[in-house]
Design a protein around this motif. Structure first.
Motif, PDB file in Angstrom:
ATOM      1  N   ASN A 194      -2.447  -9.072   6.537  1.00  0.00           N
ATOM      2  CA  ASN A 194      -3.568  -9.257   5.986  1.00  0.00           C
ATOM      3  C   ASN A 194      -3.878  -8.680   4.633  1.00  0.00           C
ATOM      4  OD1 ASN A 194      -6.162 -10.182   6.694  1.00  0.00           O
ATOM      5  ND2 ASN A 194      -6.946  -8.226   7.044  1.00  0.00           N
ATOM      6  N   VAL A 195      -3.393  -7.541   4.085  1.00  0.00           N
ATOM      7  CA  VAL A 195      -3.633  -6.943   2.852  1.00  0.00           C
ATOM      8  C   VAL A 195      -2.952  -7.869   1.972  1.00  0.00           C
ATOM      9  CG1 VAL A 195      -2.812  -5.179   1.291  1.00  0.00           C
ATOM     10  CG2 VAL A 195      -4.203  -4.631   3.809  1.00  0.00           C
ATOM     11  N   LEU A 196      -1.771  -8.436   2.125  1.00  0.00           N
ATOM     12  CA  LEU A 196      -1.085  -9.101   1.070  1.00  0.00           C
ATOM     13  C   LEU A 196      -2.011 -10.556   0.856  1.00  0.00           C
ATOM     14  CD1 LEU A 196       2.627  -8.876   2.096  1.00  0.00           C
ATOM     15  CD2 LEU A 196       1.389  -7.381   0.570  1.00  0.00           C
ATOM     16  N   LYS A 197      -2.524 -11.111   1.756  1.00  0.00           N
ATOM     17  CA  LYS A 197      -3.290 -12.348   1.680  1.00  0.00           C
ATOM     18  C   LYS A 197      -4.486 -12.334   1.292  1.00  0.00           C
ATOM     19  CE  LYS A 197      -4.797 -16.224   4.526  1.00  0.00           C
ATOM     20  NZ  LYS A 197      -5.031 -16.655   5.922  1.00  0.00           N
ATOM     21  N   ASN A 198      -5.297 -11.092   2.018  1.00  0.00           N
ATOM     22  CA  ASN A 198      -6.904 -11.062   1.413  1.00  0.00           C
ATOM     23  C   ASN A 198      -7.127 -10.071   0.591  1.00  0.00           C
ATOM     24  OD1 ASN A 198      -7.594 -13.332   3.096  1.00  0.00           O
ATOM     25  ND2 ASN A 198      -7.296 -11.951   4.976  1.00  0.00           N
ATOM     26  N   GLY A 199      -5.861  -9.247   0.413  1.00  0.00           N
ATOM     27  CA  GLY A 199      -6.491  -8.208  -0.690  1.00  0.00           C
ATOM     28  C   GLY A 199      -6.554  -6.720   0.136  1.00  0.00           C
ATOM     29  N   MET A 200      -6.609  -5.613  -0.699  1.00  0.00           N
ATOM     30  CA  MET A 200      -6.929  -4.240   0.129  1.00  0.00           C
ATOM     31  C   MET A 200      -8.345  -4.033  -0.050  1.00  0.00           C
ATOM     32  SD  MET A 200      -4.468  -1.714   0.618  1.00  0.00           S
ATOM     33  CE  MET A 200      -3.227  -1.829  -0.242  1.00  0.00           C
ATOM     34  N   PRO A 201      -8.981  -3.588   0.792  1.00  0.00           N
ATOM     35  CA  PRO A 201     -10.396  -3.430   0.953  1.00  0.00           C
ATOM     36  C   PRO A 201     -10.326  -1.893   0.599  1.00  0.00           C
ATOM     37  CG  PRO A 201      -9.741  -3.795   3.154  1.00  0.00           C
ATOM     38  CD  PRO A 201      -8.387  -4.024   2.409  1.00  0.00           C
ATOM     39  N   LEU A 256      -9.506  -5.984  -8.440  1.00  0.00           N
ATOM     40  CA  LEU A 256      -8.616  -5.448  -9.437  1.00  0.00           C
ATOM     41  C   LEU A 256      -7.152  -5.728  -9.043  1.00  0.00           C
ATOM     42  CD1 LEU A 256      -8.357  -3.580 -11.792  1.00  0.00           C
ATOM     43  CD2 LEU A 256      -8.102  -1.511  -9.998  1.00  0.00           C
ATOM     44  N   HIS A 257      -6.351  -6.332  -9.987  1.00  0.00           N
ATOM     45  CA  HIS A 257      -5.044  -6.786  -9.495  1.00  0.00           C
ATOM     46  C   HIS A 257      -3.954  -5.411 -10.053  1.00  0.00           C
ATOM     47  CE1 HIS A 257      -5.499 -10.791  -7.886  1.00  0.00           C
ATOM     48  NE2 HIS A 257      -6.572 -10.703  -8.692  1.00  0.00           N
ATOM     49  N   ILE A 258      -3.379  -4.840  -8.959  1.00  0.00           N
ATOM     50  CA  ILE A 258      -2.406  -3.875  -9.309  1.00  0.00           C
ATOM     51  C   ILE A 258      -1.136  -4.198  -8.665  1.00  0.00           C
ATOM     52  CG2 ILE A 258      -1.807  -1.395  -9.510  1.00  0.00           C
ATOM     53  CD1 ILE A 258      -4.668  -0.822  -9.481  1.00  0.00           C
ATOM     54  N   GLY A 259      -0.064  -4.174  -9.046  1.00  0.00           N
ATOM     55  CA  GLY A 259       1.091  -4.525  -8.339  1.00  0.00           C
ATOM     56  C   GLY A 259       1.276  -5.531  -7.749  1.00  0.00           C
ATOM     57  N   GLY A 260       0.724  -6.572  -8.120  1.00  0.00           N
ATOM     58  CA  GLY A 260       0.856  -7.750  -7.433  1.00  0.00           C
ATOM     59  C   GLY A 260      -0.267  -7.805  -6.339  1.00  0.00           C
ATOM     60  N   ILE A 261      -0.899  -6.898  -6.114  1.00  0.00           N
ATOM     61  CA  ILE A 261      -1.759  -6.772  -4.842  1.00  0.00           C
ATOM     62  C   ILE A 261      -3.193  -6.908  -5.259  1.00  0.00           C
ATOM     63  CG2 ILE A 261      -2.578  -5.379  -3.048  1.00  0.00           C
ATOM     64  CD1 ILE A 261       0.006  -4.904  -2.150  1.00  0.00           C
ATOM     65  N   ALA A 262      -4.260  -7.615  -4.822  1.00  0.00           N
ATOM     66  CA  ALA A 262      -5.776  -7.580  -5.141  1.00  0.00           C
ATOM     67  C   ALA A 262      -6.343  -6.486  -4.233  1.00  0.00           C
ATOM     68  CB  ALA A 262      -6.011  -9.133  -4.906  1.00  0.00           C
ATOM     69  N   PHE A 263      -6.953  -5.694  -5.169  1.00  0.00           N
ATOM     70  CA  PHE A 263      -7.596  -4.453  -4.557  1.00  0.00           C
ATOM     71  C   PHE A 263      -9.088  -4.853  -4.690  1.00  0.00           C
ATOM     72  CE2 PHE A 263      -4.834  -0.946  -4.159  1.00  0.00           C
ATOM     73  CZ  PHE A 263      -3.568  -1.394  -4.859  1.00  0.00           C
ATOM     74  N   THR A 283      -1.155   2.195  -7.574  1.00  0.00           N
ATOM     75  CA  THR A 283       0.041   1.239  -7.884  1.00  0.00           C
ATOM     76  C   THR A 283       1.104   1.956  -6.610  1.00  0.00           C
ATOM     77  OG1 THR A 283      -0.481   1.472 -10.229  1.00  0.00           O
ATOM     78  CG2 THR A 283       1.699   0.695  -9.428  1.00  0.00           C
ATOM     79  N   ASN A 284       1.180   2.872  -6.519  1.00  0.00           N
ATOM     80  CA  ASN A 284       2.192   3.460  -5.460  1.00  0.00           C
ATOM     81  C   ASN A 284       1.965   2.998  -3.945  1.00  0.00           C
ATOM     82  OD1 ASN A 284       3.206   5.136  -7.607  1.00  0.00           O
ATOM     83  ND2 ASN A 284       2.302   6.920  -6.997  1.00  0.00           N
ATOM     84  N   TYR A 285       0.778   2.893  -3.743  1.00  0.00           N
ATOM     85  CA  TYR A 285       0.300   2.642  -2.530  1.00  0.00           C
ATOM     86  C   TYR A 285       0.734   1.192  -2.262  1.00  0.00           C
ATOM     87  CZ  TYR A 285      -2.287   2.231   1.957  1.00  0.00           C
ATOM     88  OH  TYR A 285      -2.662   2.265   3.137  1.00  0.00           O
ATOM     89  N   ALA A 286       0.354   0.158  -3.409  1.00  0.00           N
ATOM     90  CA  ALA A 286       0.627  -1.070  -3.351  1.00  0.00           C
ATOM     91  C   ALA A 286       2.036  -1.113  -3.300  1.00  0.00           C
ATOM     92  CB  ALA A 286       0.287  -1.858  -4.650  1.00  0.00           C
ATOM     93  N   GLN A 287       2.794  -0.695  -3.819  1.00  0.00           N
ATOM     94  CA  GLN A 287       4.233  -0.752  -3.912  1.00  0.00           C
ATOM     95  C   GLN A 287       4.760  -0.486  -2.252  1.00  0.00           C
ATOM     96  OE1 GLN A 287       5.567   1.850  -6.906  1.00  0.00           O
ATOM     97  NE2 GLN A 287       5.679  -0.003  -8.156  1.00  0.00           N
ATOM     98  N   GLN A 288       4.110   0.657  -2.004  1.00  0.00           N
ATOM     99  CA  GLN A 288       4.603   0.891  -0.353  1.00  0.00           C
ATOM    100  C   GLN A 288       4.293  -0.294   0.689  1.00  0.00           C
ATOM    101  OE1 GLN A 288       2.491   4.192   1.488  1.00  0.00           O
ATOM    102  NE2 GLN A 288       3.012   5.645  -0.005  1.00  0.00           N
ATOM    103  N   ILE A 289       3.097  -1.018   0.334  1.00  0.00           N
ATOM    104  CA  ILE A 289       2.774  -2.176   1.068  1.00  0.00           C
ATOM    105  C   ILE A 289       3.692  -3.162   1.094  1.00  0.00           C
ATOM    106  CG2 ILE A 289       1.161  -3.736   1.457  1.00  0.00           C
ATOM    107  CD1 ILE A 289      -0.102  -1.404   2.637  1.00  0.00           C
ATOM    108  N   ASN A 290       4.027  -3.396  -0.450  1.00  0.00           N
ATOM    109  CA  ASN A 290       5.075  -4.453  -0.767  1.00  0.00           C
ATOM    110  C   ASN A 290       6.405  -4.012  -0.177  1.00  0.00           C
ATOM    111  OD1 ASN A 290       3.547  -6.443  -2.233  1.00  0.00           O
ATOM    112  ND2 ASN A 290       3.492  -5.146  -3.987  1.00  0.00           N
ATOM    113  N   LYS A 291       6.921  -2.858  -0.007  1.00  0.00           N
ATOM    114  CA  LYS A 291       7.936  -2.602   0.568  1.00  0.00           C
ATOM    115  C   LYS A 291       8.076  -2.855   1.978  1.00  0.00           C
ATOM    116  CE  LYS A 291      10.896   1.289  -0.869  1.00  0.00           C
ATOM    117  NZ  LYS A 291      10.937   2.714  -1.301  1.00  0.00           N
ATOM    118  N   ALA A 292       6.795  -2.413   2.557  1.00  0.00           N
ATOM    119  CA  ALA A 292       6.956  -2.730   4.066  1.00  0.00           C
ATOM    120  C   ALA A 292       7.016  -4.143   4.647  1.00  0.00           C
ATOM    121  CB  ALA A 292       5.647  -2.105   4.678  1.00  0.00           C
ATOM    122  N   ALA A 293       6.571  -5.070   3.401  1.00  0.00           N
ATOM    123  CA  ALA A 293       6.617  -6.695   3.912  1.00  0.00           C
ATOM    124  C   ALA A 293       8.099  -6.967   3.327  1.00  0.00           C
ATOM    125  CB  ALA A 293       5.462  -7.182   3.248  1.00  0.00           C
TER     126      ALA A 293
END
Ligand code: GDP
Length: 469
Positions: free
Chosen positions: A219-226, A267-274, A386-396
């Motif tokens: 959901n975060v990857l698709k809709n962004g991180m709230p 805000l786009h950081i690490g390929g993820i929309a915040f 960014t680190n948090y975004a990377q963690q999420i990306n890694k999990a996926a």
């Protein structure tokens, strides 16, 4: 759903409306090629009915004896097209006049205007893709970040559809065997081997559980991180938001057609929309009575996956900060405590924060210092995001993730049903009752891929598409 779905011929503009370099008009249906031949004359003079499939032809489009445009016609014959039926695509010059004339001619020759998503719906009905893949087409078109693009593409290429179909097929086998037992109820026979049935159920349960769990990441990857930025009035919330968004805004505001509102909140950081929740609320806090502000903050925190709490040692006490965390802390939420305005108060910041840290041992929180106004340590805050975004990306990475709410809900229902089957089996439930729960599991799994579907569900899904897709 079985056999080829044939129907009337539909037409729509497949590219965006308004003037453009080219406009693509798409015809699909049994009469697509015949209709195209009435208005299009290829320079080589052969009718499209006689050309090979998957070929492109230069020619002119005429309406009422008038030349409308010189354009390309791409021909797909038989079932080898996006929709699984004959398709012709005209790539015209992108003038709204030309497009209107070509569309009008197609309609006059017997085509009808396509409904929203009707091309993709036909692709699904003709077995070109599973329902979950068709839904990913809409997600792909809507994707606006690297991550949302990646997950939509993965799902469009198949995603977990085949995995679900395989499990469903195996379960269906057992269902048939169990139902066969019902026919021989008098004889008290068991056709379905209970041990392998148990093993299958546990495998299905494990797979579904993993997919359900992947939704929070998906959901975060698709809709962004709230993200919620909270703190007392004047804590510096809008200053921080502006500081974070400033650099990016300078880049994106040049892109025509993007609205300022959405730019300001993402805000786009690490390929993820915040996505910053309730940005308007932040900007209004000066007028808001504090009670409303508090309520709003609560709602924001409840929706957030990242909480940025701004405080400073003059407006807040250690007890305030600790109380805030204890009240709002949730597992799985990234909690950042940010001591702001350190340009004003250099003395005592460290001691204050050490006391906070000490009081919150056992809580998974990140403490940072900042001057939002002077942009001191702003990069550190961004780095944490960014680190948090990377963690999420890694999990996926490398895993199938569920991004669609409808799939998530169906999987949850399937999980409950499969658990009932397991319990039933363990407690020696009769085959007829067992069969009901198995059917239910099959139903929910099938609803994801579209192996079972109904008009209402399909209508709901495809009406959200754009016309021409
Ligand atoms: P909000 O009510 O939480 O949105 O707070 P604002 O962002 O509107 O900030 C309130 C006031 O604090 C403004 O005058 C800001 O300029 C000021 N402010 C915000 N961050 C800082 C900071 O890091 N240092 C200093 N000195 N002032 C700040």
């Amino acid at each position: 759903m079985n056999g080829l779905y044939t129907s009337d011929t539909i037409v729509a503009l497949a590219t965006a409306t308004g003037a453009g370099a080219i406009g693509v008009i798409r015809l699909s249906g049994n009469e697509a090629i015949a209709i195209a031949d009435t208005i299009f004359k290829a320079h080589h003079a052969k009718p499209l009915a006689e050309v090979a499939t998957h070929t492109v032809h230069l020619g002119v489009i005429e309406a009422d004896g008038q030349q409308i445009d010189e354009c390309l016609a791409t021909v797909f014959k038989g079932q080898r097209s996006y929709t699984g039926e004959p398709v012709v695509e005209f790539s015209c010059h992108g003038s709204s006049y030309i497009i209107a004339q070509v569309m009008k001619s197609c309609l006059a020759k017997g085509a009808r205007l396509a409904e929203a998503g009707e091309f993709t719906k036909r692709a699904f009905l003709n077995g070109k893709m599973a329902l979950s893949q068709a839904e990913a087409v809409a997600d792909l078109i809507a994707s606006d970040s690297e991550a949302s693009h990646r997950v939509a593409l993965q799902q469009m290429r198949g995603g977990f559809a085949s995995e679900i179909e395989t499990l469903r097929g195996e379960l269906l086998n057992f269902a048939s065997l169990i139902e066969l037992e019902l026919d021989f109820a008098e004889e008290d026979v068991a056709f379905a081997d209970r041990d392998s049935f148990k093993a299958l159920l546990s495998h299905i349960k494990q797979t579904i559980t993993q997919l359900v769990a992947s939704f929070s990441v998906g959901n975060v990857l698709k809709n962004g991180m709230p993200v919620a930025i909270v703190g007392k009035p004047n804590a510096g919330k809008s200053t921080l938001l502006n500081a974070l968004l400033n650099e990016e805004r300078a880049i994106v505001s040049d892109i025509a057609g993007t609205t300022r509102d959405t730019i300001e909140e993402v805000l786009h950081i690490g390929g993820i929309a915040f996505r910053f929740i309730d940005t308007a609320g932040i900007r209004e806090t000066h007028d808001a009575i504090e009670a409303i502000g508090v309520q709003r903050a609560k709602e924001k925190i409840a929706k957030a996956q990242i909480v940025i709490f701004l405080y400073n040692q003059y407006d807040d006490t250690v007890a305030d900060v600790v109380a805030f965390v204890k009240e709002h802390y949730r597992e799985g939420v990234f909690f950042m405590l940010v001591h702001n305005k350190i340009d004003l108060y250099t003395e005592g910041v460290h001691t204050f924060d050490e006391q906070v840290r000490h009081a919150l041992v056992g809580y998974n929180i990140t403490l940072l210092t900042l001057s939002a106004k002077e942009r001191v340590y702003l990069e550190e805050l961004k780095q944490s995001l960014t680190n948090y975004a990377q963690q999420i990306n890694k999990a996926a990475a490398g895993n199938t993730v569920v991004t669609n709410l409808r799939h998530y809900e169906a999987l949850q229902q399937a999980l409950t049903a499969v658990e009932r089957v397991e319990e039933g089996l363990a407690s020696g439930l009769s085959a007829d009752l067992l069969a009901i729960d198995i059917r239910e599991t099959l139903y929910y799994l099938g609803s994801i891929t579209g192996a079972v579907s109904n008009d209402e569900v399909l209508g709901n899904i495809f009406s959200k598409f754009c016309i021409g897709k």
